[in-house]
Design a protein around this motif. Structure first.
Motif, PDB file in Angstrom:
ATOM      1  N   LYS A  63       0.814  -1.229   0.000  1.00  0.00           N
ATOM      2  CA  LYS A  63       0.000   0.000   0.000  1.00  0.00           C
ATOM      3  C   LYS A  63       0.842   1.272   0.000  1.00  0.00           C
ATOM      4  CE  LYS A  63      -4.174  -1.829   2.088  1.00  0.00           C
ATOM      5  NZ  LYS A  63      -4.902  -1.985   3.342  1.00  0.00           N
ATOM      6  N   CYS A  64       2.125   1.152   0.262  1.00  0.00           N
ATOM      7  CA  CYS A  64       2.972   2.359   0.324  1.00  0.00           C
ATOM      8  C   CYS A  64       3.270   2.854  -1.094  1.00  0.00           C
ATOM      9  CB  CYS A  64       4.276   2.033   1.056  1.00  0.00           C
ATOM     10  SG  CYS A  64       5.429   3.415   1.059  1.00  0.00           S
ATOM     11  N   ASN A  65       2.997   4.162  -1.329  1.00  0.00           N
ATOM     12  CA  ASN A  65       3.281   4.715  -2.663  1.00  0.00           C
ATOM     13  C   ASN A  65       4.464   5.677  -2.637  1.00  0.00           C
ATOM     14  OD1 ASN A  65       2.317   6.966  -1.433  1.00  0.00           O
ATOM     15  ND2 ASN A  65       0.656   7.382  -2.873  1.00  0.00           N
ATOM     16  N   GLY A  66       5.168   5.709  -1.504  1.00  0.00           N
ATOM     17  CA  GLY A  66       6.378   6.543  -1.439  1.00  0.00           C
ATOM     18  C   GLY A  66       6.114   8.024  -1.277  1.00  0.00           C
ATOM     19  N   CYS A  67       4.936   8.416  -0.766  1.00  0.00           N
ATOM     20  CA  CYS A  67       4.620   9.851  -0.641  1.00  0.00           C
ATOM     21  C   CYS A  67       5.500  10.545   0.398  1.00  0.00           C
ATOM     22  CB  CYS A  67       3.148  10.048  -0.291  1.00  0.00           C
ATOM     23  SG  CYS A  67       2.736   9.553   1.397  1.00  0.00           S
ATOM     24  N   ARG A  68       6.040   9.821   1.328  1.00  0.00           N
ATOM     25  CA  ARG A  68       6.951  10.297   2.377  1.00  0.00           C
ATOM     26  C   ARG A  68       6.303  11.247   3.389  1.00  0.00           C
ATOM     27  NH1 ARG A  68      12.034   8.344   1.170  1.00  0.00           N
ATOM     28  NH2 ARG A  68      12.332   7.837  -1.022  1.00  0.00           N
TER      29      ARG A  68
ATOM     30  N   CYS B  42       5.012  10.322   6.033  1.00  0.00           N
ATOM     31  CA  CYS B  42       5.448   9.794   7.337  1.00  0.00           C
ATOM     32  C   CYS B  42       6.776  10.426   7.752  1.00  0.00           C
ATOM     33  CB  CYS B  42       5.557   8.267   7.288  1.00  0.00           C
ATOM     34  SG  CYS B  42       6.505   7.650   5.880  1.00  0.00           S
TER      35      CYS B  42
ATOM     36  N   VAL C  56      11.751   5.860   4.029  1.00  0.00           N
ATOM     37  CA  VAL C  56      11.158   5.004   3.009  1.00  0.00           C
ATOM     38  C   VAL C  56      12.254   4.607   2.024  1.00  0.00           C
ATOM     39  CG1 VAL C  56       9.354   4.816   1.272  1.00  0.00           C
ATOM     40  CG2 VAL C  56       8.959   6.143   3.345  1.00  0.00           C
TER      41      VAL C  56
ATOM     42  N   PRO D  33       8.863   1.251   3.924  1.00  0.00           N
ATOM     43  CA  PRO D  33       9.120   2.085   5.107  1.00  0.00           C
ATOM     44  C   PRO D  33       9.905   1.286   6.144  1.00  0.00           C
ATOM     45  CG  PRO D  33       6.783   2.060   4.494  1.00  0.00           C
ATOM     46  CD  PRO D  33       7.445   0.947   3.752  1.00  0.00           C
TER      47      PRO D  33
ATOM     48  N   TRP E 260      -0.815  10.035   9.581  1.00  0.00           N
ATOM     49  CA  TRP E 260      -0.603  10.767   8.319  1.00  0.00           C
ATOM     50  C   TRP E 260      -0.493   9.863   7.099  1.00  0.00           C
ATOM     51  CZ3 TRP E 260       1.526  16.004   7.193  1.00  0.00           C
ATOM     52  CH2 TRP E 260       1.062  16.935   8.120  1.00  0.00           C
ATOM     53  N   CYS E 261      -0.437   8.580   7.306  1.00  0.00           N
ATOM     54  CA  CYS E 261      -0.338   7.691   6.142  1.00  0.00           C
ATOM     55  C   CYS E 261      -1.740   7.464   5.583  1.00  0.00           C
ATOM     56  CB  CYS E 261       0.311   6.362   6.520  1.00  0.00           C
ATOM     57  SG  CYS E 261       0.395   5.277   5.078  1.00  0.00           S
TER      58      CYS E 261
ATOM     59  N   ASN F  92      -2.641   6.158   2.942  1.00  0.00           N
ATOM     60  CA  ASN F  92      -2.821   4.908   2.186  1.00  0.00           C
ATOM     61  C   ASN F  92      -2.976   3.694   3.094  1.00  0.00           C
ATOM     62  OD1 ASN F  92      -2.511   6.151  -0.379  1.00  0.00           O
ATOM     63  ND2 ASN F  92      -0.343   6.350   0.088  1.00  0.00           N
TER      64      ASN F  92
ATOM     65  N   ALA G  59      -0.867   2.225   4.875  1.00  0.00           N
ATOM     66  CA  ALA G  59       0.249   1.270   4.783  1.00  0.00           C
ATOM     67  C   ALA G  59       0.829   0.966   6.162  1.00  0.00           C
ATOM     68  CB  ALA G  59       1.339   1.840   3.875  1.00  0.00           C
TER      69      ALA G  59
HETATM   70  S1  SF4 Z   1       3.000   7.980   4.466  1.00  0.00           S
HETATM   71 FE1  SF4 Z   1       2.416   5.826   4.062  1.00  0.00          FE
HETATM   72  S2  SF4 Z   1       2.285   5.694   1.820  1.00  0.00           S
HETATM   73 FE2  SF4 Z   1       3.406   7.560   2.293  1.00  0.00          FE
HETATM   74  S3  SF4 Z   1       5.585   6.911   2.247  1.00  0.00           S
HETATM   75 FE3  SF4 Z   1       4.906   6.765   4.383  1.00  0.00          FE
HETATM   76  S4  SF4 Z   1       4.235   4.630   4.609  1.00  0.00           S
HETATM   77 FE4  SF4 Z   1       4.354   5.036   2.410  1.00  0.00          FE
END
Ligand code: SF4
Ligand code: SF4
Length: 181
Positions: free
Chosen positions: A18-23, A25, A50, A61, A129-130, A132, A134
């Motif tokens: 589910k993680c799309n790398g939005c960062r 977190c 990440v 992550p 804050w995630c 998605n 994840a």
């Molecule tokens: S906030 Fe969630 S979806 Fe975005 S990078 Fe971090 S773990 Fe991945």
């Protein structure tokens, strides 16, 4: 062995798919731990990073774990879906081999505290804050060793300073600071 006591153990399960790398977190973790709180954000100060390498098709992550003064004598390799990933890529330790999970100015180790806060948070900031989903927060009760518990972040920080500058230099500096008080 020390006395055992009951403790709530926090954990965060990571759903890598589910993680799309939005960062988000990384941003919120560094802002929440800035002094004063939310005064700055710098992912290099985040206690979650990440990982996005080397094949650039998956985001993982990774939470900052324990500080270790010795580099490993071996390295882990990960095979996921038939692809091989970086040896140190998913390691949680703050260690001498790399800059990850070290405070950029002081070099002191960073460790995830699951967002210790007063008043307590309903869920750690990165989980909130995630968007998605994840990161999934969980709590369970476990028996822990009281002595181990006392080994807190201050001790870990002092240990890393002693490794960096030598114990004598550290003691000398603390004694000098104490005189100034
Ligand atoms: S906030 Fe969630 S979806 Fe975005 S990078 Fe971090 S773990 Fe991945
Ligand atoms: S739980 Fe808190 S301290 Fe740990 S990585 Fe997430 S925001 Fe940072």
């Amino acid at each position: 062995m020390g006395e055992k006591k009951k403790k709530i153990v926090k954990s965060i399960k990571i759903d890598v798919d589910k993680c799309n790398g939005c960062r988000a977190c990384e941003v919120v973790c560094s802002a929440f731990h800035a002094a004063p709180k939310y005064s700055s954000n710098n992912p290099a100060r985040s206690r979650i990073r990440v990982v996005h390498e080397p094949l650039r098709d998956v985001y993982v992550p990774v939470y900052a774990g324990e500080y270790t003064k010795a580099e490993c004598t071996g390295r882990d390799k990960y095979l996921i879906d038939g692809k091989e990933y970086d040896e140190c890529g998913f390691c949680r330790a703050s260690c001498p081999s790399r800059d990850l999970f070290k405070e950029p100015d002081s070099g002191l180790p960073l460790k995830c505290d699951m967002c210790e806060s007063d008043p307590p948070l309903s869920e750690p900031m990165c989980v909130q804050w995630c968007l998605n989903d994840a990161l999934i927060y969980e709590e369970r009760e476990e028996e822990v060793d009281e002595e181990e518990e006392k080994r807190d972040e201050v001790e870990i920080g002092l240990e890393s300073l002693a490794d960096k500058f030598g114990l004598d230099k550290l003691m000398e500096t603390v004694a000098r600071m104490a005189k100034k008080e």
